[in-house]
Design an enzyme around this catalytic site. Structure first.
Site, mmCIF file in Angstrom:
data_model
loop_
_atom_site.group_PDB
_atom_site.id
_atom_site.type_symbol
_atom_site.label_atom_id
_atom_site.label_comp_id
_atom_site.label_asym_id
_atom_site.label_seq_id
_atom_site.Cartn_x
_atom_site.Cartn_y
_atom_site.Cartn_z
ATOM 1 C CD GLU A 68 -2.969 1.016 2.355
ATOM 2 O OE1 GLU A 68 -2.839 0.116 3.221
ATOM 3 O OE2 GLU A 68 -3.846 1.898 2.405
ATOM 4 N N GLY A 86 -8.134 5.157 6.989
ATOM 5 C CA GLY A 86 -9.087 4.982 8.076
ATOM 6 C C GLY A 86 -8.561 4.034 9.141
ATOM 7 C CB ALA A 87 -7.940 0.656 9.284
ATOM 8 C CB SER A 88 -3.132 1.264 8.048
ATOM 9 O OG SER A 88 -3.410 1.422 6.679
HETATM 10 O O1 LIG Z 1 -14.313 13.769 3.540
HETATM 11 C C1 LIG Z 1 -13.706 12.874 4.117
HETATM 12 C C2 LIG Z 1 -13.667 11.557 3.635
HETATM 13 C C3 LIG Z 1 -12.961 10.602 4.350
HETATM 14 N N1 LIG Z 1 -12.325 10.933 5.479
HETATM 15 C C4 LIG Z 1 -11.560 9.924 6.221
HETATM 16 O O2 LIG Z 1 -10.430 9.538 5.448
HETATM 17 C C5 LIG Z 1 -10.055 8.240 5.832
HETATM 18 C C6 LIG Z 1 -9.958 7.420 4.575
HETATM 19 O O3 LIG Z 1 -9.950 6.097 4.893
HETATM 20 P P1 LIG Z 1 -9.991 4.908 3.858
HETATM 21 O O4 LIG Z 1 -11.038 3.973 4.238
HETATM 22 O O5 LIG Z 1 -10.040 5.420 2.476
HETATM 23 O O6 LIG Z 1 -8.508 4.368 4.066
HETATM 24 P P2 LIG Z 1 -7.912 2.937 4.477
HETATM 25 O O7 LIG Z 1 -8.488 2.524 5.729
HETATM 26 O O8 LIG Z 1 -8.202 2.072 3.343
HETATM 27 O O9 LIG Z 1 -6.423 3.195 4.587
HETATM 28 C C7 LIG Z 1 -11.150 7.730 6.764
HETATM 29 O O10 LIG Z 1 -10.745 7.903 8.095
HETATM 30 C C8 LIG Z 1 -12.282 8.644 6.469
HETATM 31 O O11 LIG Z 1 -13.157 8.781 7.562
HETATM 32 C C9 LIG Z 1 -12.329 12.236 5.960
HETATM 33 O O12 LIG Z 1 -11.723 12.522 6.986
HETATM 34 N N2 LIG Z 1 -13.021 13.176 5.247
#
Ligand SMILES: O=c1ccn([C@@H]2O[C@H](COP(=O)(O)OP(=O)(O)O)[C@@H](O)[C@H]2O)c(=O)[nH]1
Length: 639
Positions: free
Chosen positions: A302, A341-343
């Site tokens: 990633e 969101g999680a990492s």
């Molecule tokens: O307008 C927005 C849209 C998304 N997010 C946050 O951006 C992060 C994106 O996480 P995503 O699920 O895309 O990432 P992953 O977990 O796959 O790394 C999440 O915490 C969302 O809540 C945010 O703060 N504002």
């Protein structure tokens, strides 16, 4: 024939006299010159001879000659121009007028040879005593038909080049398409990328055609609901069917990459994780595209794909040269900071030794080796950090039913269940030994920056680094170098922070000031300026996260922090791992340096071949003509 020869001698002499005599005479006329160069002397005598004959002839021509001239018309006085126009003479003089002086002399000597048989040997003898070899060579050289031979060679080379075996390139106009489903922890996005069909290897050529945000949560949120994760993707896949031309469907690859949300699900329930992946896979396969798999990316992948995307979009790998080839751009690459969101991932090129193998990633792109440092912190994405923070606060207050949350705006009250906090593998360390997941919990906002920072700092451990240096949680990290692009939640938090506080955040001090300001604002103050009311309560905590992560965690300082660019898109393309993933998996980024192969259409190739053959025929014709003329000239001379 005799008259023609006479005219030739006359014309050549007049021409020579008017054009070159002056130049030669300048050299020969210096009385002080003790001994003339034998060559000049010979030519001088030759010229005297021809001038004398010429004058005699001119005189004869001027008064008219009793000698009949072919058609028996009496000779009229002729000037040089008229003489040159006489049949045969113009042709013979033409090369004389363009060849260098020495070559002209040879022509002249040849002319004299036929006209003045009695004198020729003497003249020739004198010439041969001085520059015999030179004259011999020049005579031969001037006798060669250079232009037709050059054209002949050119034509032959052209035909040879056109007939060299080459790879036929299919004429594939329009665009090629590729689809990536970015299955994040909080949501899924479907990206359609496109690139010109005939330019597959160029940087900056692949661009985002469109993006479709899937309704609902991330695919991991459908764990245990058979078929639900697949169904959630249907609307966006249908849109892709409409947007991509039908004839391109079978050749359009579709990749699904899942990130930290699915990594966490795999940790807690491998079966449910496999079920979700199988669901989304079978749903995608029901569409007319070329399905290339649904997988969970490792944190290292990633991070690396995010870095590839950033540098591809910035054109940092190669640039297009004026000679129509791609060259190494010679530019420094930019590091990638992804806050999901999680990492969260940090990736950058480093010259320092990467002490932990886990953090090393080698990439070879366009013949250039990149040595990357990359690390993905699971549970340090925004949503999981917020959960960990809640767990930390609840724990620190003895799991009481009413909790003061120092990072929430003052006046805000929120109720949730214990399971909302402790259901995640990321909060397992904070969980009470026995607890009721359904028990309610009331949170009251405190709006207290210092307390908030204190609780957030508890989430990062700076003890016991087993390497020469660490970021946090015993993870090796070399010193950050160069510029960075910070995207995903980094971008959202940074832009909200600037908007709500009105502070431009480009230094560590400005980040601290803005964070203090946002943490001291109450809910109604924030509401008046913010555009995402549902996220307001977390602005303070998230701002403190990025401050703690970037400044203390990664070690950005006054010098390096201004080099971070917070952005969500580059051009019209979203910044994230998805584009880099597709580029690498579709071989759109070659390992070795890629020159652009130019190809000819069949029509253009045929036309060129035809033109070269015509050129060849013309050359052969010219050569034959020159040869027959030479023969003819030889015969005439013999008369
Ligand atoms: O307008 C927005 C849209 C998304 N997010 C946050 O951006 C992060 C994106 O996480 P995503 O699920 O895309 O990432 P992953 O977990 O796959 O790394 C999440 O915490 C969302 O809540 C945010 O703060 N504002």
């Amino acid at each position: 024939m005799a008259l023609e020869n006479e005219l030739l001698v006359s014309s050549a002499a007049v021409f020579l006299t008017s054009s070159f005599w002056k130049g030669l005479h300048q050299r020969a006329a210096f009385p002080s010159q003790p001994a003339l160069n034998p060559f000049v002397q010979n030519v001088r005598e030759l010229l005297h001879e021809t001038t004398r004959v010429s004058r005699k002839l001119q005189a004869r021509l001027a008064v008219g000659s009793s000698e009949p001239h072919r058609g028996s018309s009496p000779l009229q006085p002729l000037n040089v121009k008229q003489l040159r126009q006489k049949k045969g003479i113009a042709e013979r003089l033409a090369p004389v007028s363009v060849v260098p002086l020495r070559t002209l002399n040879v022509h002249l000597s040849q002319s004299l040879k036929c006209q003045l048989p009695g004198r020729k040997p003497a003249v020739k003898a004198r010439i041969s005593t001085s520059r015999k070899s030179h004259f011999h060579f020049m005579a031969q050289f001037s006798a060669l038909p250079i232009a037709p031979i050059a054209l002949l060679l050119f034509g032959l080379v052209g035909i040879l080049l056109l007939t060299i075996p080459s790879q036929d390139v299919q004429d594939a106009p329009g665009f090629m398409y590729g689809i990536v489903l970015d299955a994040g922890s909080s949501h899924t996005s479907l990206y359609i990328y496109k690139w010109p069909a005939d330019k597959q290897n160029g940087t900056g050529v692949v661009s985002q055609h469109s993006e479709c945000s899937v309704e609902g949560g991330g695919i991991s949120s459908y764990a245990g609901q058979v078929g639900a994760a697949g169904r959630s993707l249907r609307a966006c896949l249908n849109r892709a069917v409409e947007e991509i031309p039908k004839e391109k469907h079978p050749n359009t690859p579709v990749y699904l990459g899942a990130t930290a949300g699915m990594r966490l699900l795999k940790m807690s329930s491998p079966q449910q994780s496999d079920q979700v992946l199988a669901d989304v896979g079978s749903e995608i396969q029901s569409f007319p595209f070329s399905f290339r798999g649904a997988v969970i990316l490792s944190g290292q992948e990633e991070g690396a794909y995010g870095w590839v995307t950033v540098n591809y979009l910035l054109g940092n790998f190669i640039k297009y040269g004026f000679v129509g080839r791609w060259f190494s751009s010679g530019r420094a690459t930019v590091g990638a900071l992804d806050f999901g969101g999680a990492s969260t991932q940090i990736t950058f090129v480093t010259q320092q030794k990467v002490e932990d193998e886990e953090n090393r990633k080698e990439l070879r792109l366009y013949g250039h080796d990149y040595s990357l440092y990359t690390h993905s912190f699971l549970c340090y994405g925004q949503d999981q950090l917020l959960k960990k923070l809640l767990a930390q606060i609840v724990k620190s207050q003895g799991y009481a039913p009413e909790v003061n949350h120092p990072c929430y705006p003052a006046n805000l009250t929120r109720t949730l269940k214990m399971e909302d906090i402790f259901d995640s593998p990321c909060t397992v360390h904070y969980k009470p030994n026995t607890y009721n997941p359904q028990r309610s919990l009331t949170l009251r906002g405190g709006g207290h920056y210092e307390n908030c920072l204190g609780n957030v700092s508890e989430l990062f451990s700076y003890d016991g680094c087993p390497f020469s240096r660490c970021s946090f949680d015993k993870v090796f990290q070399p010193k950050v170098t160069g510029d960075f692009m910070a995207f995903s939640a980094f971008y959202f938090i940074h832009s909200s922070l600037q908007k709500v506080t009105g502070v431009k955040v480009s230094t560590p001090l400005q980040l601290e000031d803005a964070t203090k300001t946002v943490c001291s604002m109450n809910y109604s103050q924030m509401m008046s300026v913010a555009d995402k009311p549902d996220r307001l309560k977390d602005y303070c905590a998230s701002s403190v996260f990025i401050k703690a992560l970037l400044l203390r965690g990664y070690g950005f300082d006054d010098a390096s922090f201004p080099g971070i660019s917070f952005q969500n898109t580059a051009g019209d393309t979203s910044v994230g791992w998805a584009l880099g993933y597709m580029l690498m998996l579709s071989n759109l980024l070659p390992a070795e340096s890629a020159g652009v192969r130019k190809s000819l259409t069949v029509g253009a190739w045929g036309m060129l071949l035809f033109l070269f053959i015509v050129l060849l025929i013309i050359c052969v014709f010219l050569l034959l003509r020159a040869r027959s003329k030479k023969k003819k000239g030889g015969n005439e001379n013999a008369i």
